[in-house]
Write a protein that holds these residues in place. Structure first.
Motif, PDB file in Angstrom:
ATOM      1  N   MET A 100     -38.715  -5.953  17.540  1.00 13.17           N
ATOM      2  CA  MET A 100     -37.588  -5.122  17.145  1.00 13.17           C
ATOM      3  C   MET A 100     -37.692  -3.911  18.261  1.00 13.17           C
ATOM      4  O   MET A 100     -36.797  -3.553  18.933  1.00 13.17           O
ATOM      5  N   TRP A 101     -39.014  -3.445  18.190  1.00 12.31           N
ATOM      6  CA  TRP A 101     -39.169  -2.392  19.384  1.00 12.31           C
ATOM      7  C   TRP A 101     -39.034  -2.702  20.873  1.00 12.31           C
ATOM      8  O   TRP A 101     -38.639  -2.054  21.696  1.00 12.31           O
ATOM      9  N   PHE A 102     -39.634  -4.065  21.333  1.00 10.45           N
ATOM     10  CA  PHE A 102     -39.490  -4.466  22.595  1.00 10.45           C
ATOM     11  C   PHE A 102     -38.071  -4.699  22.961  1.00 10.45           C
ATOM     12  O   PHE A 102     -37.462  -4.418  24.112  1.00 10.45           O
ATOM     13  N   LYS A 103     -37.268  -5.020  22.024  1.00 10.61           N
ATOM     14  CA  LYS A 103     -35.837  -5.088  22.164  1.00 10.61           C
ATOM     15  C   LYS A 103     -34.953  -3.908  22.453  1.00 10.61           C
ATOM     16  O   LYS A 103     -34.072  -3.391  23.318  1.00 10.61           O
ATOM     17  N   ARG A 104     -35.655  -2.682  21.456  1.00 12.57           N
ATOM     18  CA  ARG A 104     -34.898  -1.452  21.513  1.00 12.57           C
ATOM     19  C   ARG A 104     -35.405  -0.866  22.798  1.00 12.57           C
ATOM     20  O   ARG A 104     -34.391  -0.032  23.233  1.00 12.57           O
ATOM     21  N   PRO A 106     -36.940  -1.816  26.312  1.00 12.73           N
ATOM     22  CA  PRO A 106     -37.539  -3.075  27.086  1.00 12.73           C
ATOM     23  C   PRO A 106     -38.561  -2.434  27.906  1.00 12.73           C
ATOM     24  O   PRO A 106     -39.406  -3.082  28.604  1.00 12.73           O
ATOM     25  N   GLU A 107     -38.685  -1.230  28.451  1.00 12.73           N
ATOM     26  CA  GLU A 107     -39.466  -0.339  29.213  1.00 12.73           C
ATOM     27  C   GLU A 107     -40.911  -0.464  28.531  1.00 12.73           C
ATOM     28  O   GLU A 107     -41.916  -0.094  29.266  1.00 12.73           O
ATOM     29  N   ASN A 241     -49.391  -6.627  24.911  1.00 13.28           N
ATOM     30  CA  ASN A 241     -47.973  -6.101  24.454  1.00 13.28           C
ATOM     31  C   ASN A 241     -48.147  -5.177  23.661  1.00 13.28           C
ATOM     32  O   ASN A 241     -47.286  -4.294  23.283  1.00 13.28           O
ATOM     33  N   LEU A 242     -48.914  -5.293  22.566  1.00 17.43           N
ATOM     34  CA  LEU A 242     -49.223  -4.118  21.433  1.00 17.43           C
ATOM     35  C   LEU A 242     -49.876  -3.103  21.815  1.00 17.43           C
ATOM     36  O   LEU A 242     -49.555  -1.889  21.552  1.00 17.43           O
ATOM     37  N   MET A 243     -50.931  -3.197  22.912  1.00 18.92           N
ATOM     38  CA  MET A 243     -51.380  -2.116  23.702  1.00 18.92           C
ATOM     39  C   MET A 243     -50.161  -1.351  24.305  1.00 18.92           C
ATOM     40  O   MET A 243     -50.173  -0.129  24.221  1.00 18.92           O
ATOM     41  N   ARG A 244     -49.328  -1.981  25.001  1.00 16.29           N
ATOM     42  CA  ARG A 244     -48.328  -1.408  25.685  1.00 16.29           C
ATOM     43  C   ARG A 244     -47.524  -0.389  24.617  1.00 16.29           C
ATOM     44  O   ARG A 244     -46.962   0.749  24.876  1.00 16.29           O
ATOM     45  N   LEU A 245     -47.277  -1.146  23.395  1.00 21.03           N
ATOM     46  CA  LEU A 245     -46.479  -0.585  22.470  1.00 21.03           C
ATOM     47  C   LEU A 245     -47.150   0.763  21.928  1.00 21.03           C
ATOM     48  O   LEU A 245     -46.708   1.650  21.643  1.00 21.03           O
TER      49      LEU A 245
END
Length: 434
Positions: A100-104, A106-107, A241-245
């Motif tokens: 959900m966050w990756f879609k909301r 994308p950066e 990807n979770l680290m990026r988040l």
């Protein structure tokens, strides 16, 4: 390590009461039985949260093996399988929220992760101390304990970032830690922590239902061997990807290198380096007699929460085998790593002269250590206050002997010049304990 009775500790009365309460609740139809069907679990979580994108479906493979192994082999008590369902639900929900966050935004996925510093060492070899010392330096980024428990923010997190709400995750982490201490008070002396303390990324790897987090709490030999035979690249990609988040949620500059550490990297260095090709590696070493005894004790103190009938000797042999495999995999992977990208650090050297050892590490990293010293001293004072009593353990309580450990791991000691408590034991024949 101190002289101990040859019987490892039992779990707390708190878990006995929780287990009895769950059994009673199931008898009255108030508590659901455990569900070991992956499709049913995923459908339930998707329905509850109104989302259906779990991301890369590679995770379904380890999840299937884990569910079968836990159901058949772990012999979980009622508290154990109740906890297992909660963990799986939590991880599946976080996968939905992550997508959900990756879609909301994308950066998030475009954030670079450059030149991470990765501490690689056997369990209980001083990796936590080194990780927290380096995390005291504000020139590095790091995970906090609540972020490895709950790496994915809730859907209202934009309001948190705007200062309109409090982040619930530290509150949840504090509650989980309180329950963990009630379940086994020894966890505080084995691994002192708090919601905001720097913490390892094992929970981010576990987000793919892969890795040592699970076989350190359950007896799941089929799952354990399955993981040891897989390429972990998909799990490490999801971890990145979770680290990026997390970096985005911290509003952390992506220019700051991450400090990482988890013993899982000992098994999966090729995957780590495929996902983080410019990583700089700090290898920690400790007398394997202490590593194996402390590791067996750590795993024992978790496993006894979830099962009633653990056998001591097989438990000890499994963690000796696992430690030997970790060292073997690490040694093999090092052959392909340029020497200038790694440094070796001895546990004993850190004990004798932490500042001198850290100066060696900072020279390796090409940084001036002086700006970080005050933060490191603050951590050491805080750590001394958190650790209420020493972690006591012995090889013998797990059916092992010093000779057996050195027979299996003596070559490691010689190769990396690891100081040992009893050098003559390296040359004596092994005698089984007990």
């Amino acid at each position: 390590m101190r002289n101990q009775p040859l019987t490892p500790p039992r779990r707390s009365r708190f878990i006995d009461m929780v287990d009895a309460g769950i059994r009673a609740g199931r008898g009255l139809g108030l508590v659901d039985e455990a569900c070991w069907d992956r499709d049913a679990l995923m459908e339930e979580v998707a329905r509850e949260y109104g989302l259906d994108d779990f991301g890369d479906d590679w995770f379904t493979r380890p999840l299937d093996v884990m569910l079968d192994s836990a159901r058949v082999e772990a012999r979980l008590n009622a508290a154990g399988d109740f906890s297992a369902m909660k963990q799986i639900h939590h991880l599946l929900r976080d996968r939905l929220y992550a997508q959900m966050w990756f879609k909301r935004h994308p950066e998030i996925l475009a954030r670079p992760i450059k030149n991470p510093v990765v501490i690689v060492g056997p369990m209980r070899s001083g990796t936590t101390r080194l990780h927290r010392l380096l995390s005291s330096d504000r020139r590095f980024a790091h995970l906090r304990s609540f972020e490895t428990i709950s790496p994915v923010p809730r859907p209202d997190f934009e309001e948190v970032m705007a200062g309109e709400k409090e982040d619930f995750r530290p509150v949840l982490a504090k509650r989980i830690m309180k329950v963990a201490r009630l379940a086994n008070p020894r966890t505080l002396s084995i691994h002192p922590t708090g919601p905001y303390e720097p913490e390892e990324e094992l929970g981010l790897i576990a987000a793919s239902f892969y890795g040592m987090k699970f076989d350190a709490q359950w007896r799941v030999p089929t799952y354990t061997r399955w993981c040891e035979e897989q390429s972990a690249v998909p799990a490490y990609r999801h971890m990145a990807n979770l680290m990026r988040l997390i970096g985005w949620s911290q509003q952390e500059s992506s220019l700051r290198p991450w400090i990482l550490k988890t013993p899982q990297h000992m098994l999966d260095l090729p995957a780590l380096l495929e996902v983080f090709p410019d990583a700089r590696l700090i290898f920690t070493h400790r007398d394997p007699k202490s590593v194996v005894g402390s590791t067996a004790s750590l795993a024992w103190n978790q496993t006894i929460i979830y099962a009633d009938d653990i056998e001591v000797a097989p438990h000890g042999r499994e963690w000796l085998r696992k430690t030997e495999l970790m060292i073997e995999r690490m040694r093999s992977a090092r052959d392909n790593i340029p020497r200038e990208r790694m440094i070796d650090v001895q546990y004993d050297a850190m004990d004798r002269d932490w500042r001198g050892t850290m100066e060696r590490i900072y020279a390796f990293l090409g940084l001036d250590m002086e700006p970080a010293v005050e933060g490191m001293e603050d951590f050491l004072a805080r750590s001394a206050a958190m650790k209420r009593r020493p972690h006591s353990y012995s090889l013998e309580e797990f059916g092992l002997s010093t000779g057996e450990v050195y027979e299996r791991l003596g070559d490691y000691v010689r190769k990396y010049k690891v100081p040992v408590e009893d050098p003559f034991a390296l040359t004596r024949p092994a005698i089984a304990a007990g």
